[in-house]
Design a protein around this motif. Sequence first.
Motif: not given
Length: 272
Positions: A212-214, A241-243, A256-260, A263-268
């Motif tokens: 998927a896209r960021l 990164r999108a925040s 906060d959503v980061r993409k590599s 791989r996605f790292d999503v933090k609330l």
Amino acid sequence: MTLFKVSISLLLAGLGWASAAPQLSAQSIIVNPVQGPLKVNVRTNRDASGNGTPSYGPSDHLEFYTRVNQDAYVYLFNIDPQGRVNLLAGGGLQAKGNFVKANTTRVFPKKGDESPFLLTLPQGVNRVLAVASPSPLNVQDLAQAGASQTGAVPLKVTGQQGLAQALSIVVKPVQGWVTDAAQYAVTRRKLGTLPTLDPAARQTQVRFDKDARLSEVYVAYADRLRAAGYQPVKAQYGDDRASGVFAAGSRQVTLDVRKSGRRFDVKLERRS
């Protein structure tokens, strides 16, 4: 042109400015009953054909084009499907509107700028109202307290009726103003199941792989926050990164959503 058009009624012979108060169209958008030489046109960058309602996904680039036949100050107001109203300031309230030269087209946002505004919108049809005036309008009092002076500035009013009532105070003393309106749809691609985050937790984070896209992943979690009663305050968007900040009353959380790669790292994280 794709849109609902506002019609301007004729001023009856013999009537003066005192009886030519701003009026509401059938769509509850304010119009000037006094026809004058000033004209304004607004459309999106996918609205050239004038057929149907153009659609935008969260990763698309949205632009608004405005054009006037005389020098004028132009104000763009966006009304989303939930009735939230934003002033598209583009350098904005402090500059008292966007000055547009006669027979030229002004673009918002500027060419090359990102459109993080799309990340704040729910699914459905949006309407954008362009108000052009030969002199600046005082719209500062319509903005929410603490609103940014650039980009999309949230207003205190809700819906077309609320905007029309607020604008009637702003434009009533100014003769010669005109309006035009356009509409566009915000759509989502189904991403399937995504991990759950708890907005009540002080901090929660997930990691997963997804094709998927960021921007798509960001708005998927933004929609979940809306369902929980949170509304977007602002959003920032980059290559990886999108925040954004979301609020529900006095409570605020950051997404906060980061993409590599995949791989996605999503933090609330709760701010207050």
